[in-house]
Design a protein around this motif. Structure first.
Motif, mmCIF file in Angstrom:
data_model
loop_
_atom_site.group_PDB
_atom_site.id
_atom_site.type_symbol
_atom_site.label_atom_id
_atom_site.label_comp_id
_atom_site.label_asym_id
_atom_site.label_seq_id
_atom_site.Cartn_x
_atom_site.Cartn_y
_atom_site.Cartn_z
ATOM 1 N N LEU A 48 3.036 4.151 1.054
ATOM 2 C CA LEU A 48 3.779 4.411 2.297
ATOM 3 C C LEU A 48 4.733 5.577 2.066
ATOM 4 O O LEU A 48 5.710 5.450 1.322
ATOM 5 C CB LEU A 48 4.596 3.166 2.687
ATOM 6 C CG LEU A 48 3.785 1.912 3.039
ATOM 7 C CD1 LEU A 48 4.691 0.677 3.028
ATOM 8 C CD2 LEU A 48 3.095 2.053 4.386
ATOM 9 N N GLY A 74 2.294 8.356 -1.461
ATOM 10 C CA GLY A 74 1.617 9.605 -1.752
ATOM 11 C C GLY A 74 2.534 10.563 -2.514
ATOM 12 O O GLY A 74 3.625 10.880 -2.051
ATOM 13 N N ARG A 93 -8.814 5.496 -2.753
ATOM 14 C CA ARG A 93 -8.669 5.002 -1.374
ATOM 15 C C ARG A 93 -9.454 5.858 -0.385
ATOM 16 O O ARG A 93 -9.400 7.091 -0.461
ATOM 17 C CB ARG A 93 -7.185 5.039 -0.998
ATOM 18 C CG ARG A 93 -6.913 4.473 0.365
ATOM 19 C CD ARG A 93 -5.421 4.407 0.671
ATOM 20 N NE ARG A 93 -5.141 3.156 1.359
ATOM 21 C CZ ARG A 93 -4.227 2.994 2.304
ATOM 22 N NH1 ARG A 93 -3.447 3.980 2.650
ATOM 23 N NH2 ARG A 93 -4.070 1.837 2.903
ATOM 24 N N THR A 121 -6.836 -2.836 3.471
ATOM 25 C CA THR A 121 -5.549 -2.720 4.181
ATOM 26 C C THR A 121 -5.800 -2.299 5.627
ATOM 27 O O THR A 121 -6.692 -1.490 5.892
ATOM 28 C CB THR A 121 -4.665 -1.640 3.510
ATOM 29 O OG1 THR A 121 -4.372 -2.034 2.170
ATOM 30 C CG2 THR A 121 -3.342 -1.453 4.265
ATOM 31 N N PRO A 134 0.844 -1.205 0.000
ATOM 32 C CA PRO A 134 0.000 0.000 0.000
ATOM 33 C C PRO A 134 0.873 1.246 0.000
ATOM 34 O O PRO A 134 2.077 1.167 0.238
ATOM 35 C CB PRO A 134 -0.789 -0.128 1.308
ATOM 36 C CG PRO A 134 0.116 -0.887 2.222
ATOM 37 C CD PRO A 134 0.932 -1.809 1.345
#
Ligand SMILES: Cc1cc2nc3c(=O)[nH]c(=O)nc-3n(C[C@H](O)[C@H](O)[C@H](O)COP(=O)(O)O)c2cc1C
Length: 368
Positions: free
Chosen positions: A26, A58, A229, A299, A24
């Motif tokens: 990080l 990100g 997300r 997640t 995912p």
């Protein structure tokens, strides 16, 4: 092949990927000061390329979108060129590599804003109950400046441009960061968004920014290369809404109009990057996932066994492992062999050198 469901191939957007294990997004703050990916990042992602899906950290869509130093961006040619070798080294036959597109809104601070002024957000309301992580230590969040309609439109376009840039850098797709109280969620939540124009007030209006961003991004990329997300049960960073069940079930049902690559849900009991007590009004992931017609990634706090259970019970198609993947670069291999897992070391989580980043060892030869 392992009999574990985590190793059953799955369709993800326009691809078939060979396992259901996700790295995912990080944030690790190893980019250059102007937001370009580095050789160290290339090594880090290559080490974790056993994941069926890598979602790169990100990545900010404008210079104003960032909260911290050394976060990568996708708004200059240098940044696009710097991502290319990182993406190339992350790819294998059988995996997919996405990039998370990010705007932090009011979670930024004047000290990192290009004009030195407080950050911009839907409404001039400071984050309460949390503090900003500055190089000198924790300091209060500032009251942000209210975005004008023109500035909102510019940010919408910046997401579209960043998506096009992600494709130029070689990414297979993008994930919109709608989680953790960042800008997209700042528009959605009625405890943060107090606007009286077409971007605030009714749920319809509060969803407008998200869907304008989605429209701008899907003008640049096919929808089956776009994921999104959310963290529907988290009020981390003061992300307060009076009725998150109605909010997120409405948003998710509307996403079905797009045929997206996936919906990515963070589990209740996760506050940003750490575990937290589950609140009484948390919404079961199973309930929200059921509103979505496509592929679902979940997640938050999972290990191999709980992930297999999630897939078996039909709640998730793929499962993300954040902290476990930081300390175990070959996590899929360890799952396949039922090998022991290494513990996370808090040193070097955000920024620094290879220590705590690329120096976690691969499996001991005893297990190979
Ligand atoms: C160091 C660190 C950085 C993170 N950065 C991001 C990020 O950039 N974007 C995001 O959506 N979530 C981020 N998260 C949250 C993770 O993606 C994940 O949701 C969280 O760690 C819970 O999963 P886990 O229990 O498997 O670790 C971060 C978490 C950690 C530990």
């Amino acid at each position: 092949m392992s009999d574990s469901r985590l190793f059953h191939p799955v369709r993800l957007g326009d691809r078939h990927i060979e396992n259901r294990i996700v790295l995912p997004p990080l944030t690790r703050s190893r980019a250059t000061s102007d937001g370009s990916a580095t050789e160290l990042m290339r090594e880090y992602y290559a080490q974790r390329s056993g994941a069926g899906l890598i979602i790169a950290e990100g990545t900010v869509v404008t210079p104003q979108a960032s909260a911290y130093a050394n976060v990568p961006g996708l708004f200059t040619d240098e940044q696009i060129n710097a991502w290319r070798p990182v993406v190339e080294a992350s790819k294998r036959v059988g995996n997919a590599v996405y990039c998370q597109l990010w705007h932090v809104g009011r979670q930024s601070h004047s000290s990192v804003q290009p004009d030195g002024l407080p950050p911009q957000a839907p409404s001039p309301v400071a984050i309460k109950g949390f503090s900003y992580r500055s190089p000198e230590g924790r300091i209060p969040y500032e009251t942000p400046r209210e975005l004008t309609t023109d500035q909102i439109k510019e940010i919408v376009q910046a997401f579209g441009t960043a998506a096009a840039n992600a494709a130029k850098a070689g990414f297979d797709g993008v994930e919109l960061h709608g989680a953790n109280g960042y800008l997209i969620e700042q528009f959605l939540d009625d405890g943060i968004n107090f606007r009286t124009d077409e971007y605030g007030g009714s749920l319809e209006n509060r969803m407008r920014f998200l869907f304008e961003v989605l429209d701008a991004v899907t003008e640049q990329l096919p929808a089956n290369k776009v994921g999104i997300r959310f963290s529907p049960s988290s009020d981390w960073m003061d992300a307060i809404d009076s009725d998150k069940r109605t909010l997120f079930s409405t948003v998710i049902r509307r996403l079905n109009n797009y045929s997206l690559a996936y919906l990515h849900l963070v589990e209740p009991g996760i506050a940003g990057s750490t575990n937290a007590a589950k609140s009484d009004d948390s919404i079961p992931t199973k309930e929200l996932a059921a509103h979505f017609d496509g592929t679902v990634i979940v997640t938050g706090g999972h290990d191999k066994e709980s992930a297999e259970e999630l897939i078996k019970s039909g709640v998730a198609d793929l499962v993300g492992f954040g902290r476990l993947f930081i300390s175990n670069p070959d996590l899929p291999e360890r799952f396949r062999l039922n090998a022991p897992l290494a513990e996370l070391n808090s040193h070097g989580l955000y920024g620094g050198t290879e220590r705590g980043y690329t120096d976690y060892p691969r499996l001991d030869s005893r297990f190979l």
